[in-house]
Enzyme design. Structure first.
Site, PDB file in Angstrom:
ATOM      1  N   PRO A 158       0.798  -1.228   0.000  1.00 58.93           N
ATOM      2  CG  PRO A 158      -0.866  -1.562   1.597  1.00 58.93           C
ATOM      3  CD  PRO A 158       0.455  -2.110   1.138  1.00 58.93           C
ATOM      4  CB  CYS A 159       0.933   4.169  -2.244  1.00 59.25           C
ATOM      5  SG  CYS A 159       1.943   3.320  -3.475  1.00 59.25           S
ATOM      6  CG  LEU A 160      -4.151   5.605   2.034  1.00 56.42           C
ATOM      7  CD1 LEU A 160      -3.971   7.102   2.225  1.00 56.42           C
ATOM      8  CD2 LEU A 160      -5.614   5.274   1.691  1.00 56.42           C
TER       9      LEU A 160
END
EC number: 2.1.1.-
Length: 259
Positions: A158-160
């Site tokens: 995940p980037c978020l």
């Protein structure tokens, strides 16, 4: 200045600065300004996956009225129909199979975790809405996505990382943090979907929609992979004057021969 080699990564010289803050009237304009900032102020870096990027210092995009039109830049490859489906998948989930998805990470966090002999299933969005209702001045209405048990071994993680909501002056504000953010191809979609999540939370709380702040700790553009998507933002060098490496790769306007 010629590229330098550092730890197996190629990068141009850089002078680290403090976080850049962009204030814009709409999501669309925030997206455009973020793309311009990365392409004009960034430096070349080859990622651990050997992908050519332009990377930039931290960005904070602040939009006071995130539902104001236009929410989507006309320069973006992803337009209304795609973004509506993307937002719906964030809120409702999708049958598509991915290594991870943000719906599950926010609405059903806890994959492969257990507590007191039971599998962990945490609806963090429900928690945020309840917390804001029960304690309107709270600073604890927070959701996370990272799960070390899973993500330390994923190729695509995940980037978020974090979502925080505040209830201030009768409005639900949202602040999000991305550890890494593809500003050209992903940030517009991310912002659009997250503002729809913000609106859903505000509706549950019975409040108006407030400010949206989007923080990208490592903003970047895949300038070779997505070269064709840069041109609508750049407008042949009239809207953006990218760093020389981008222009030399593009060569679609006279600027390429001057840098």
């Amino acid at each position: 200045m010629p590229p330098m080699r550092s730890g197996g990564f190629s990068t141009t010289a850089r002078q680290p600065l403090s976080m850049r803050i962009i204030r814009a009237p709409t999501l669309a304009r925030a997206h455009e300004l973020a793309v311009r900032t990365v392409l004009e102020k960034g430096w070349v870096l080859e990622t651990e996956n050997e992908e050519a990027t332009i990377e930039c210092d931290e960005l904070a995009l602040e939009v006071a009225a995130p539902e104001s039109a236009p929410m989507v830049s006309p320069a973006s490859r992803f337009q209304q129909r795609f973004l509506d489906a993307y937002a719906e998948n964030l809120l409702r989930g999708s049958d598509a199979k991915f290594e991870y998805d943000y719906h599950r990470r926010l609405f059903d966090w806890g994959e492969r975790l257990s507590a007191e002999g039971k599998d962990v299933h945490v609806d963090q969005v429900d928690y945020i809405a309840r917390k804001l209702t029960e304690a309107p001045t709270t600073r604890r209405a927070v959701a996370i996505t990272w799960n070390p048990v899973v993500d330390e071994n994923l190729d695509d993680c995940p980037c978020l990382q974090l979502v925080q909501c505040l209830l201030r002056d009768g409005k639900v504000e949202m602040k999000v943090v991305f550890r890494s953010n593809d500003i050209l191809s992903a940030a517009g979609s991310n912002m659009y979907a997250l503002v729809h999540l913000q609106k859903a939370i505000a509706d549950r709380v019975g409040a108006a929609l407030g400010r949206y702040t989007h923080i990208a700790l490592v903003p970047h553009v895949y300038y070779l992979r997505d070269l064709d998507d840069i041109e609508p933002f750049c407008k042949l060098g009239t809207a953006i004057q990218p760093i020389p490496e981008v222009c030399r790769a593009c060569r679609k306007c006279p600027r390429a021969s001057r840098v």
